[in-house]
Design an enzyme around this catalytic site. Structure first.
Site, PDB file in Angstrom:
ATOM      1  N   ARG A 139     -84.380  -5.568  46.486  1.00  0.00           N
ATOM      2  CA  ARG A 139     -83.469  -5.207  45.395  1.00  0.00           C
ATOM      3  C   ARG A 139     -83.656  -6.164  44.222  1.00  0.00           C
ATOM      4  O   ARG A 139     -83.798  -7.372  44.404  1.00  0.00           O
ATOM      5  CB  ARG A 139     -82.023  -5.229  45.880  1.00  0.00           C
ATOM      6  CG  ARG A 139     -81.781  -4.181  46.942  1.00  0.00           C
ATOM      7  CD  ARG A 139     -80.306  -3.879  47.182  1.00  0.00           C
ATOM      8  NE  ARG A 139     -80.199  -3.019  48.342  1.00  0.00           N
ATOM      9  CZ  ARG A 139     -80.385  -1.700  48.340  1.00  0.00           C
ATOM     10  NH1 ARG A 139     -80.681  -1.085  47.218  1.00  0.00           N
ATOM     11  NH2 ARG A 139     -80.288  -0.998  49.455  1.00  0.00           N
ATOM     12  N   ASP A 140     -83.651  -5.598  43.020  1.00  0.00           N
ATOM     13  CA  ASP A 140     -83.776  -6.388  41.797  1.00  0.00           C
ATOM     14  C   ASP A 140     -82.505  -7.219  41.632  1.00  0.00           C
ATOM     15  O   ASP A 140     -81.396  -6.714  41.840  1.00  0.00           O
ATOM     16  CB  ASP A 140     -83.973  -5.453  40.600  1.00  0.00           C
ATOM     17  CG  ASP A 140     -84.434  -6.163  39.356  1.00  0.00           C
ATOM     18  OD1 ASP A 140     -83.719  -7.088  38.905  1.00  0.00           O
ATOM     19  OD2 ASP A 140     -85.485  -5.800  38.819  1.00  0.00           O
ATOM     20  N   ILE A 141     -82.647  -8.489  41.264  1.00  0.00           N
ATOM     21  CA  ILE A 141     -81.472  -9.356  41.097  1.00  0.00           C
ATOM     22  C   ILE A 141     -80.744  -9.088  39.781  1.00  0.00           C
ATOM     23  O   ILE A 141     -79.634  -9.562  39.582  1.00  0.00           O
ATOM     24  CB  ILE A 141     -81.830 -10.853  41.204  1.00  0.00           C
ATOM     25  CG1 ILE A 141     -82.827 -11.259  40.136  1.00  0.00           C
ATOM     26  CG2 ILE A 141     -82.333 -11.178  42.600  1.00  0.00           C
ATOM     27  CD1 ILE A 141     -83.047 -12.757  40.036  1.00  0.00           C
ATOM     28  N   ASN A 188     -94.416  -1.858  34.290  1.00  0.00           N
ATOM     29  CA  ASN A 188     -94.605  -2.474  32.983  1.00  0.00           C
ATOM     30  C   ASN A 188     -95.876  -3.316  33.042  1.00  0.00           C
ATOM     31  O   ASN A 188     -96.128  -3.994  34.028  1.00  0.00           O
ATOM     32  CB  ASN A 188     -93.406  -3.366  32.622  1.00  0.00           C
ATOM     33  CG  ASN A 188     -92.113  -2.575  32.537  1.00  0.00           C
ATOM     34  OD1 ASN A 188     -92.080  -1.469  32.026  1.00  0.00           O
ATOM     35  ND2 ASN A 188     -91.046  -3.147  33.061  1.00  0.00           N
ATOM     36  N   VAL A 241     -92.460 -10.847  35.151  1.00  0.00           N
ATOM     37  CA  VAL A 241     -93.029 -11.642  36.242  1.00  0.00           C
ATOM     38  C   VAL A 241     -94.508 -11.281  36.348  1.00  0.00           C
ATOM     39  O   VAL A 241     -94.848 -10.100  36.475  1.00  0.00           O
ATOM     40  CB  VAL A 241     -92.313 -11.372  37.581  1.00  0.00           C
ATOM     41  CG1 VAL A 241     -92.958 -12.155  38.713  1.00  0.00           C
ATOM     42  CG2 VAL A 241     -90.828 -11.706  37.470  1.00  0.00           C
ATOM     43  N   HIS A 283     -95.767  -5.039  39.879  1.00  0.00           N
ATOM     44  CA  HIS A 283     -94.627  -4.511  40.614  1.00  0.00           C
ATOM     45  C   HIS A 283     -94.225  -3.145  40.072  1.00  0.00           C
ATOM     46  O   HIS A 283     -94.408  -2.846  38.906  1.00  0.00           O
ATOM     47  CB  HIS A 283     -93.436  -5.478  40.609  1.00  0.00           C
ATOM     48  CG  HIS A 283     -92.981  -5.934  39.257  1.00  0.00           C
ATOM     49  ND1 HIS A 283     -93.687  -6.848  38.501  1.00  0.00           N
ATOM     50  CD2 HIS A 283     -91.889  -5.602  38.529  1.00  0.00           C
ATOM     51  CE1 HIS A 283     -93.039  -7.082  37.371  1.00  0.00           C
ATOM     52  NE2 HIS A 283     -91.954  -6.320  37.361  1.00  0.00           N
ATOM     53  N   HIS A 304     -91.046  -0.532  39.763  1.00  0.00           N
ATOM     54  CA  HIS A 304     -89.590  -0.383  39.801  1.00  0.00           C
ATOM     55  C   HIS A 304     -89.252   1.004  40.355  1.00  0.00           C
ATOM     56  O   HIS A 304     -89.787   2.001  39.889  1.00  0.00           O
ATOM     57  CB  HIS A 304     -88.992  -0.484  38.394  1.00  0.00           C
ATOM     58  CG  HIS A 304     -89.207  -1.784  37.715  1.00  0.00           C
ATOM     59  ND1 HIS A 304     -88.208  -2.735  37.597  1.00  0.00           N
ATOM     60  CD2 HIS A 304     -90.286  -2.305  37.082  1.00  0.00           C
ATOM     61  CE1 HIS A 304     -88.670  -3.771  36.926  1.00  0.00           C
ATOM     62  NE2 HIS A 304     -89.936  -3.531  36.609  1.00  0.00           N
TER      63      HIS A 304
END
Length: 113
Positions: A30-32, A86, A95, A99, A101
Site C-alpha cells: 500500500r502507498d503511504i 510514471n 522514487v 513501479h 500504481h
C-alpha cells in the site's frame, strides 16, 4: 547497482510496508500517501530505475507486473481501476525504482493531471 531508495529498503525488509502481494518477481504494498481509497504499488524485485531503462530481457517481468496488478485488483474487490507508470521526475516519478500504481475505489477523470 541502483542508488539506495525506499523501495529497495522495503524489499530488503529494512523498512516495514503493508505488503498485499508477493511472488518470485514482484512485491506489492500500500502507498503511504494514497491518492485513491485503494492505492497499491507493484515493484519488480529486479532493480530497474525507471520505465525508460527496461530492456528486451524485461518483457516477461513487465508482464508479470501486469498480472500481479490484475490479481491485486481482484483481491481488493475493485471492479474498475487505473494503472499508472510514471517515468522520470518530470512525469511524477518520485522514487528511482520502476513501479506500477494500482488505484481504485473512486471514479477517475480523463485526462489525468
Amino acid at each position: 547497482m541502483m542508488e539506495k531508495n525506499i523501495f529497495l529498503d522495503i524489499v530488503e525488509g529494512k523498512i516495514p510496508a503493508e505488503i498485499v502481494y508477493q511472488d518470485d518477481h514482484c512485491l506489492a504494498f500500500r502507498d503511504i500517501s494514497p491518492k485513491a481509497p485503494t492505492h497499491i504499488l507493484v515493484i519488480p524485485l529486479k532493480e530497474i530505475r525507471t520505465h525508460a531503462d527496461v530492456t528486451e530481457e524485461d518483457c516477461e517481468l513487465l508482464g508479470r507486473m501486469q498480472l500481479a496488478a490484475a490479481k491485486i485488483a481482484k483481491q481488493e474487490g475493485l471492479d474498475g481501476y487505473r494503472l499508472i507508470i510514471n517515468c522520470e521526475e518530470s512525469a511524477g516519478q518520485t522514487v528511482p525504482h520502476l513501479h506500477l500504481h494500482v488505484m481504485g475505489g473512486r471514479d477517475f477523470t480523463w485526462p489525468p493531471g
